[in-house]
Structures are given as structure tokens and as C-alpha cells.
Scaffold this active site. Structure first.
Site, PDB file in Angstrom:
ATOM      1  N   ASP A  16      -7.726   7.537 -11.214  1.00  0.00           N
ATOM      2  CA  ASP A  16      -8.129   7.935  -9.848  1.00  0.00           C
ATOM      3  C   ASP A  16      -7.164   8.915  -9.448  1.00  0.00           C
ATOM      4  O   ASP A  16      -6.114   9.330  -9.898  1.00  0.00           O
ATOM      5  CB  ASP A  16      -8.373   6.726  -8.941  1.00  0.00           C
ATOM      6  CG  ASP A  16      -7.090   5.810  -8.785  1.00  0.00           C
ATOM      7  OD1 ASP A  16      -6.023   6.135  -9.425  1.00  0.00           O
ATOM      8  OD2 ASP A  16      -7.478   4.690  -8.587  1.00  0.00           O
TER       9      ASP A  16
ATOM     10  N   ASN B 168      -7.331  -6.657  -2.777  1.00  0.00           N
ATOM     11  CA  ASN B 168      -8.769  -6.949  -2.392  1.00  0.00           C
ATOM     12  C   ASN B 168      -9.653  -6.920  -3.571  1.00  0.00           C
ATOM     13  O   ASN B 168     -10.898  -7.026  -3.564  1.00  0.00           O
ATOM     14  CB  ASN B 168      -9.306  -6.044  -1.352  1.00  0.00           C
ATOM     15  CG  ASN B 168      -9.496  -4.678  -1.979  1.00  0.00           C
ATOM     16  OD1 ASN B 168      -9.042  -4.373  -3.084  1.00  0.00           O
ATOM     17  ND2 ASN B 168      -9.902  -3.614  -1.037  1.00  0.00           N
TER      18      ASN B 168
ATOM     19  N   HIS C 271     -10.022  -4.590  -6.000  1.00  0.00           N
ATOM     20  CA  HIS C 271     -10.445  -3.379  -6.532  1.00  0.00           C
ATOM     21  C   HIS C 271      -9.868  -2.994  -7.817  1.00  0.00           C
ATOM     22  O   HIS C 271      -8.664  -3.457  -8.108  1.00  0.00           O
ATOM     23  CB  HIS C 271     -10.110  -2.387  -5.658  1.00  0.00           C
ATOM     24  CG  HIS C 271      -8.992  -1.546  -5.161  1.00  0.00           C
ATOM     25  ND1 HIS C 271      -8.348  -1.347  -3.984  1.00  0.00           N
ATOM     26  CD2 HIS C 271      -7.682  -1.387  -5.937  1.00  0.00           C
ATOM     27  CE1 HIS C 271      -7.042  -0.786  -4.257  1.00  0.00           C
ATOM     28  NE2 HIS C 271      -6.716  -0.950  -5.341  1.00  0.00           N
TER      29      HIS C 271
ATOM     30  N   GLU D 202     -13.840   0.099  -4.602  1.00  0.00           N
ATOM     31  CA  GLU D 202     -13.598  -1.083  -3.409  1.00  0.00           C
ATOM     32  C   GLU D 202     -14.796  -1.848  -3.513  1.00  0.00           C
ATOM     33  O   GLU D 202     -15.815  -1.746  -4.080  1.00  0.00           O
ATOM     34  CB  GLU D 202     -13.505  -0.175  -2.250  1.00  0.00           C
ATOM     35  CG  GLU D 202     -12.547   0.613  -1.876  1.00  0.00           C
ATOM     36  CD  GLU D 202     -10.938   0.019  -1.777  1.00  0.00           C
ATOM     37  OE1 GLU D 202     -10.712  -1.137  -2.139  1.00  0.00           O
ATOM     38  OE2 GLU D 202     -10.157   0.629  -1.018  1.00  0.00           O
TER      39      GLU D 202
HETATM   40  C1  GLP Z   1      -3.924   1.612  -6.011  1.00  0.00           C
HETATM   41  C2  GLP Z   1      -4.718   2.265  -7.250  1.00  0.00           C
HETATM   42  C3  GLP Z   1      -5.226   1.260  -8.370  1.00  0.00           C
HETATM   43  C4  GLP Z   1      -3.997   0.054  -8.452  1.00  0.00           C
HETATM   44  C5  GLP Z   1      -3.769  -0.603  -7.268  1.00  0.00           C
HETATM   45  C6  GLP Z   1      -2.657  -1.714  -7.103  1.00  0.00           C
HETATM   46  O1  GLP Z   1      -4.867   1.504  -4.920  1.00  0.00           O
HETATM   47  N1  GLP Z   1      -5.716   3.089  -7.041  1.00  0.00           N
HETATM   48  O2  GLP Z   1      -5.153   1.800  -9.604  1.00  0.00           O
HETATM   49  O3  GLP Z   1      -4.162  -0.982  -9.340  1.00  0.00           O
HETATM   50  O4  GLP Z   1      -3.393   0.255  -6.071  1.00  0.00           O
HETATM   51  O5  GLP Z   1      -1.293  -1.146  -6.801  1.00  0.00           O
HETATM   52  P1  GLP Z   1      -0.112  -1.997  -6.988  1.00  0.00           P
HETATM   53  O6  GLP Z   1       0.396  -1.764  -8.442  1.00  0.00           O
HETATM   54  O7  GLP Z   1       1.046  -0.768  -6.408  1.00  0.00           O
HETATM   55  O8  GLP Z   1      -0.030  -3.252  -6.387  1.00  0.00           O
END
Ligand code: GLP
Length: 258
Positions: free
Chosen positions: A71, A140, A142, A147
């Protein structure tokens, strides 16, 4: 699903680095190349640090690797410190001998975002598909920026971010920096086409999402629950992320905890 619980974040990162290195080696030997799906966020940083630190026969040969990221924020140019393109250069690409033309990021700056999303899907297909997709999980539930409510068959597209995700990711943005409210993300259907999935989760903040994803129903309300439908999903948790699970998961089977 292969669910492994490691004692802590360091052990999880070390295990992930071993699995990714082995997969790069295996695919390179078999097909002459390896296609790696990359994730951003705090969780995979330990994995990337270890991948770039490996040397000798342990070191993965990135000259044979192509990457596709999950992303990217809409409206952040790749040189913006909060863009995922910048993140990937900082933590991985600038430290390995991957050819620049084999690095692929969704284009959040395209004037025609829909066309750019369709082109991204085509590029993945032209590369022969993704061999191993690294994933984190949002608090959440995702996956990438899919989402809750995302179709389990969704493709690469523009996604509006939820208040929860904006709040979770606000820590990366300094005062006065504008946090994008939309992103381009691979869809859940796109992610599910990868030959193997490797999801990492660390910390108590992920415990409820991990429980819902692994032990709850498969539902668009918890996008990561789609992993239950993948034939080769490997999930690495640390003790904290595993703390809300009602089952022990060992060797691909789940048993109610005593
Ligand atoms: C972001 C990314 C995800 C990732 C998530 C969790 O929103 N788009 O790909 O898995 O955050 O991030 P973190 O590893 O910082 O908790």
C-alpha cells in the site's frame, strides 16, 4: 494455518528473517527469481533489519528479487518521509542489491488512480504473481489498508481510512504534517493470490485483532480473517499478540486451552 508463538518481538523478527531468506533462496534456485510482497508499519522493521544484517551463505540474494508493496498513501510523493516508498528505502531497499526497476510501489500520486491500480495488478501478474507476501495486521483487523467492510475479493484500489487507523498511524506524522485520509492498497483478493502469506503481529495492542482473525468467523468486518481461506498462511505472533487466543495452535491444528 500454521500459527507460531515466539517469546518476544526479537525472536519473532529472527524467525521471520529466516523464513523470508529461505523462501528467497528456494524460489531463486527453482525459478531464477523470487517475488516478495513487502509490508510497512513498525512490525516488519525487525525483520528488515535482520535481512540486511545477514551475511555469508545466510544472506538473501536480492539481485534476484522483485518486490511489490502492499500500500501507499494517496498524495504523498516517494520522497516524503511518511510515504511508504521512503520507509522501504530507509529500512530495506537502500541496503540490498535489488535492481531499482524490480521495486514496485502502488502509485499514490497518479492523476488517474484507478488506472494506476489496474496497472499495478497487471504488473504483479506479469511478474508471475507474488511468491511470499509479508503482512502485518491493524488493531482493527485490517490487512494492508483493507479496512473493515472491504470485500474479501477486493482488488488494488483507493481506500478511505477509518478513524481507528488514522489514530493508530498518527504517531508517524509530526505536528503540522498532513496525514492522508486515503491510500492505495492491494485488495484482499490480490493478497490471497500470493503463493504464501507470512503475517506478523506483536504486542497486546494486536491481541484482540489476532484472536478475531484466527479464531473468529471469516468476515469482511475483520479483513485479516480471510487468511483462514489461504492454503499456505504462516502466522508469527509474540506472546503478547497471542495472549487473547482461546486455543493453542500447533502444527496446523487448534485445541482449546486447558
Ligand atoms: C498500517 C499498514 C499495514 C500494517 C498496519 C500495522 O496501517 N498499512 O500494512 O500492517 O499499519 O502497523 P504496525 O506494524 O505499525 O502496527
Amino acid at each position: 494455518m500454521l500459527v507460531e508463538t515466539l517469546p518476544d518481538y526479537d525472536a519473532l523478527s529472527e524467525r521471520a528473517a529466516r523464513l523470508v531468506s529461505e523462501e528467497i533462496r528456494r524460489r531463486s534456485l527453482r525459478t531464477g527469481r523470487a517475488v516478495l510482497g513487502c509490508a510497512t508499519g513498525s512490525t516488519p522493521i525487525g525483520l528488515y533489519r535482520r535481512l540486511i544484517a545477514r551475511d555469508g551463505p545466510e544472506a538473501p540474494d536480492f539481485s534476484r528479487v522483485a518486490t511489490f508493496n502492499l500500500d501507499e498513501y494517496v498524495g504523498l510523493p516517494p520522497e516524503h518521509p511518511q510515504s511508504y516508498g521512503y520507509f522501504m528505502r530507509e529500512y530495506l531497499f537502500d541496503h540490498v542489491d535489488i535492481p531499482a526497476d524490480r521495486i514496485h510501489m502502488p502509485d499514490g500520486m497518479a492523476t488517474d488512480l484507478d488506472a494506476a491500480c489496474a496497472a499495478y495488478e497487471r504488473r504483479i501478474a506479469e511478474a508471475g504473481g507474488i511468491d511470499l507476501q509479508i503482512l502485518g495486521i491493524g488493531s482493527n483487523g485490517h490487512l494492508a489498508f483493507n479496512e473493515p467492510g472491504s470485500s474479501l475479493g477486493s482488488r488494488t484500489r483507493v481506500q478511505i481510512l477509518t478513524e481507528k487507523t488514522l489514530a493508530d498511524n498518527a504517531r508517524f506524522f509530526g505536528e503540522g504534517e498532513t496525514q492522508p485520509h486515503t491510500a492505495v492498497t492491494m485488495g484482499l483478493g490480490t493478497i490471497m493470490e500470493a503463493r504464501k502469506l507470512l503475517m506478523l503481529a506483536s504486542g497486546t495492542g494486536k491481541a484482540a485483532a489476532v484472536r478475531d482473525a484466527l479464531e473468529g468467523p471469516v468476515t469482511a468486518m475483520c479483513p485479516a480473517s480471510v487468511l483462514q481461506m489461504h492454503p499456505h498462511a504462516h502466522i508469527l505472533l509474540d506472546e503478547e499478540a497471542a495472549s487473547a487466543l482461546a486455543y493453542t495452535h500447533r502444527d496446523g491444528i487448534a485445541e482449546v486451552k486447558e
